[in-house]
Design a protein around this motif. Sequence first.
Motif, PDB file in Angstrom:
ATOM      1  N   LYS A  11       0.817  -1.146  -0.007  1.00 33.67           N
ATOM      2  CA  LYS A  11      -0.016  -0.060   0.070  1.00 33.67           C
ATOM      3  C   LYS A  11       0.924   1.150  -0.153  1.00 33.67           C
ATOM      4  O   LYS A  11       1.921   1.303   0.539  1.00 33.67           O
ATOM      5  CB  LYS A  11      -0.938   0.057   1.209  1.00 33.67           C
ATOM      6  N   GLU A  12       0.367   2.113  -0.744  1.00 40.36           N
ATOM      7  CA  GLU A  12       1.029   3.461  -0.935  1.00 40.36           C
ATOM      8  C   GLU A  12       0.116   4.600  -0.789  1.00 40.36           C
ATOM      9  O   GLU A  12      -0.771   4.881  -1.473  1.00 40.36           O
ATOM     10  CB  GLU A  12       2.019   3.609  -2.058  1.00 40.36           C
ATOM     11  N   LEU A  13       0.646   5.955   0.094  1.00 41.11           N
ATOM     12  CA  LEU A  13      -0.286   6.798   0.163  1.00 41.11           C
ATOM     13  C   LEU A  13       0.014   7.882  -1.227  1.00 41.11           C
ATOM     14  O   LEU A  13       0.954   8.192  -1.317  1.00 41.11           O
ATOM     15  CB  LEU A  13       0.117   7.674   1.587  1.00 41.11           C
ATOM     16  N   LEU A  14      -1.152   8.095  -1.749  1.00 42.42           N
ATOM     17  CA  LEU A  14      -1.091   9.110  -3.141  1.00 42.42           C
ATOM     18  C   LEU A  14      -1.312  10.272  -2.702  1.00 42.42           C
ATOM     19  O   LEU A  14      -0.814  11.230  -3.723  1.00 42.42           O
ATOM     20  CB  LEU A  14      -1.942   8.316  -4.215  1.00 42.42           C
ATOM     21  N   GLY A  15      -2.015  10.765  -1.772  1.00 42.96           N
ATOM     22  CA  GLY A  15      -2.435  12.225  -1.472  1.00 42.96           C
ATOM     23  C   GLY A  15      -3.453  12.156  -0.334  1.00 42.96           C
ATOM     24  O   GLY A  15      -4.079  11.305  -0.001  1.00 42.96           O
ATOM     25  N   THR A  16      -3.622  13.221   0.038  1.00 43.47           N
ATOM     26  CA  THR A  16      -4.331  13.691   1.359  1.00 43.47           C
ATOM     27  C   THR A  16      -5.185  15.013   1.017  1.00 43.47           C
ATOM     28  O   THR A  16      -4.623  15.963   0.437  1.00 43.47           O
ATOM     29  CB  THR A  16      -3.793  13.723   2.576  1.00 43.47           C
ATOM     30  N   CYS A  17      -6.123  15.205   1.784  1.00 42.91           N
ATOM     31  CA  CYS A  17      -6.982  16.580   1.754  1.00 42.91           C
ATOM     32  C   CYS A  17      -7.983  16.538   3.096  1.00 42.91           C
ATOM     33  O   CYS A  17      -8.203  15.587   3.766  1.00 42.91           O
ATOM     34  CB  CYS A  17      -7.724  16.958   0.573  1.00 42.91           C
ATOM     35  N   GLN A  18      -8.197  17.808   3.594  1.00 42.46           N
ATOM     36  CA  GLN A  18      -8.819  17.969   4.640  1.00 42.46           C
ATOM     37  C   GLN A  18     -10.129  18.909   4.415  1.00 42.46           C
ATOM     38  O   GLN A  18     -10.256  19.753   3.500  1.00 42.46           O
ATOM     39  CB  GLN A  18      -8.065  18.769   5.677  1.00 42.46           C
ATOM     40  N   VAL A  19     -11.243  18.689   5.020  1.00 45.59           N
ATOM     41  CA  VAL A  19     -12.486  19.574   5.012  1.00 45.59           C
ATOM     42  C   VAL A  19     -12.778  19.869   6.515  1.00 45.59           C
ATOM     43  O   VAL A  19     -12.980  19.244   7.390  1.00 45.59           O
ATOM     44  CB  VAL A  19     -13.548  19.022   4.372  1.00 45.59           C
ATOM     45  N   ASP A  20     -12.924  21.289   6.786  1.00 44.16           N
ATOM     46  CA  ASP A  20     -13.585  21.604   7.835  1.00 44.16           C
ATOM     47  C   ASP A  20     -15.168  21.569   8.118  1.00 44.16           C
ATOM     48  O   ASP A  20     -15.658  22.453   7.403  1.00 44.16           O
ATOM     49  CB  ASP A  20     -13.138  23.162   8.091  1.00 44.16           C
ATOM     50  N   VAL A  21     -15.512  20.463   8.681  1.00 43.92           N
ATOM     51  CA  VAL A  21     -17.061  20.340   8.512  1.00 43.92           C
ATOM     52  C   VAL A  21     -17.710  21.478   9.176  1.00 43.92           C
ATOM     53  O   VAL A  21     -19.087  21.920   8.724  1.00 43.92           O
ATOM     54  CB  VAL A  21     -17.128  19.058   9.194  1.00 43.92           C
ATOM     55  N   THR A  22     -17.226  22.004  10.117  1.00 43.00           N
ATOM     56  CA  THR A  22     -17.878  23.013  10.992  1.00 43.00           C
ATOM     57  C   THR A  22     -18.350  24.386  10.197  1.00 43.00           C
ATOM     58  O   THR A  22     -19.274  25.138  10.378  1.00 43.00           O
ATOM     59  CB  THR A  22     -17.060  23.542  12.346  1.00 43.00           C
ATOM     60  N   ALA A  23     -17.455  24.593   9.161  1.00 42.58           N
ATOM     61  CA  ALA A  23     -17.587  25.838   8.369  1.00 42.58           C
ATOM     62  C   ALA A  23     -18.519  25.600   7.191  1.00 42.58           C
ATOM     63  O   ALA A  23     -18.991  26.571   6.496  1.00 42.58           O
ATOM     64  CB  ALA A  23     -16.111  25.916   7.802  1.00 42.58           C
ATOM     65  N   LEU A  24     -19.098  24.504   7.119  1.00 43.16           N
ATOM     66  CA  LEU A  24     -20.327  24.034   5.859  1.00 43.16           C
ATOM     67  C   LEU A  24     -21.582  24.603   6.583  1.00 43.16           C
ATOM     68  O   LEU A  24     -21.848  24.372   7.707  1.00 43.16           O
ATOM     69  CB  LEU A  24     -20.110  22.651   5.565  1.00 43.16           C
ATOM     70  N   PRO A  25     -22.404  24.835   5.688  1.00 39.08           N
ATOM     71  CA  PRO A  25     -23.666  25.490   5.943  1.00 39.08           C
ATOM     72  C   PRO A  25     -24.527  24.184   6.341  1.00 39.08           C
ATOM     73  O   PRO A  25     -24.232  23.177   5.646  1.00 39.08           O
ATOM     74  CB  PRO A  25     -24.390  26.311   5.051  1.00 39.08           C
ATOM     75  N   MET A  26     -25.509  24.112   7.340  1.00 37.09           N
ATOM     76  CA  MET A  26     -26.346  23.237   7.734  1.00 37.09           C
ATOM     77  C   MET A  26     -27.433  23.074   6.793  1.00 37.09           C
ATOM     78  O   MET A  26     -27.803  23.923   6.124  1.00 37.09           O
ATOM     79  CB  MET A  26     -26.922  23.413   9.125  1.00 37.09           C
TER      80      MET A  26
END
Length: 678
Positions: A247-262
Amino acid sequence: GTSDPYVKFKLNGKTLYKSKVVYKNLNPVWDETVVLPVQTLDQKLWIKVYDRDLTSSDFMGSAFVALAELELNRTTEQVLKLEDPNSLEDDMGVIVLNLKIAAGFLLSCLILLNERCERWAHFTLGHLAVSFKCAIFLHLFIASKTSLNLGHVCVFMRSVRLSDSLHKNQLWNGLVTITLLEGKNIPGGGLAEVFILLKLGDQRYKSKTLCKSANPQWREQFDFHYFSDRKDMLDIEVWRKDNKKHKELLGTCQVDVTALPMKQTNCLELPLEKHPGSLLMLIAVAPCTGVSVSDLCVCPLGDPSERQQISQRYSIKNSFRDIKDIGFLQVKVLKAMDLLAADFAGKSDPFCVLELGNDSLQTHTIYKNLNPEWNKVFTFPIKDIHDVLEVTVFDEDGDKPPDFLGKVAIPLLSIRNGKQSCYTLKNKDLERASKGVIYLELDVLFNPVKASIRTFKPREKRFTEENCKFSKKILSRNVDRVKKITMAIWNTIQFLRSCFLWESTVKSVIAFVVFVVTVWSVELYMVPLALLVLFAYNFSLIRTGKVNNTQDAQASKATELMGLDEDEDEDDKESEKKGLIERIHMVQEIIIAVQSILEEIASFGERIKNTFNWTVPFLSVLACLVLAAATVILYFIPLRYIILIWGINKFTKKLRNPYAIDNNELLDFLSRVPSDVQ
């Protein structure tokens, strides 16, 4: 070179709070708030740090604070060095805490002695505020930035009532629904199989593994619990796996869920950090109700007006309002008796964990007791009426992982409302009885129309679990299950062959007449009608008692087959611990694949059989309604029109909804029918 650290706060040997896990980080940030009780100031607050693993946790050091040394109503900052007397490491890291002892209220108790003298007892109550703000990151251990509030308790003359912080910290108040659509220009995706790992706090999902493609399409949906008081980031990792299982890690990303509208679906194209390529997904954050923990005196369904209000919400007239809100489950965890003694002193420290799908709630721990009484009420929102409630009893074992004491599994459709029941605890695989019983009282309210619609949609995926391991007894069981299905098909073929060869004149004549009449007079609508007749025939046999539901007998046979000597189980466990060379490991993976395929084949055949056997009456009635509707449609509408409508729907589905998730309604229905082993 990383850790997955979390922190436990303890007073008098009892764990009062456990922080969230920060994955793959030597400089974690928690930023949480919690309330913990303080009875007296002559105690030590212990702060213990652990590294989270799949099956257990590794101790990473501890420190303590003497509460008597703190000044009242004043915040002080302390730098505490983490220590482990059993470790050879000199530097385990440090943790910085902001602490504050705050005064509470004054309680007076009147005690009458011998009806002559009376005495006033005054108790000054308080709370401790702790914030572990930032830590220095040394070695593999912890750095932190967190705020905790350790709060007030009510102390009476004869008893202590702790705060409900443990329960409040496990209650979620929203759902994060993520639809993983596709990847674009994934680096190295065309050279190996690609899959996605999604993490939100300590919740993890793994997507299906796709074939070699730089633009893979997953079309999968995942539901995460959302805690509004936590600031968790959604971590997304793209992995690839080659033929040698590397297995090899190809990439990552993040999302701030608290900043998204409900209450809104957000379409996001997320670029991978430090790598080319991106991921396209839909993320929606919606509030969630129906999750609670309370005492017996304030249970929701105990109030007639509240019960009527909940029943009204799931009435037939509200069948198409909030289609995902299927039902409401209330569980009263009353007591357990004659539990297994897990401690050397012949006692246990039992607590219960209740699981419904991915939803999990926990009782408090009752120390040094084999007959605990919890008397707690838990409520869950029902997302699928075919889920199974699992109640597991554990023994709290200090800093070590809890010991398993017993487990029960209760399908929601088998619940009889308002009846207190005694369940025998079983082992982890639910194969054999364990020691002890547990008393529960269950109530389930649901809308049958919503539940029926949900039956024809994909089941909710479970959080990432351990990979399947090879087991001789499971492989042997699956081979026997497939053999039974194969023999049934083979016997049918042999019967037809004997008719063609006229081995029995009477049998061949009858078969020939039936064949001619059927082919000459049959119409397409008669096919579902014949299946309806089969349902009715089996139902009449069960009602008249001529044929009992064979599930118990089949279960006992499966138990006998699985109930091999415990020595064999120990041998399997020992073999798992031994290191294997790569060639043997490859052979083992092939055997595991064969084991899984046999499991799928056997389960598929058994589920079809159990549908007609009325093993789950709700599903059999639903199948009868669908067959009756199919009979009427095929009788009045020509087949070419039906095929034309089906084809137009399939061809235009992507045009009408570009983000639609493909599913097979028949397979989704069968996935709800239990196999013989289940």
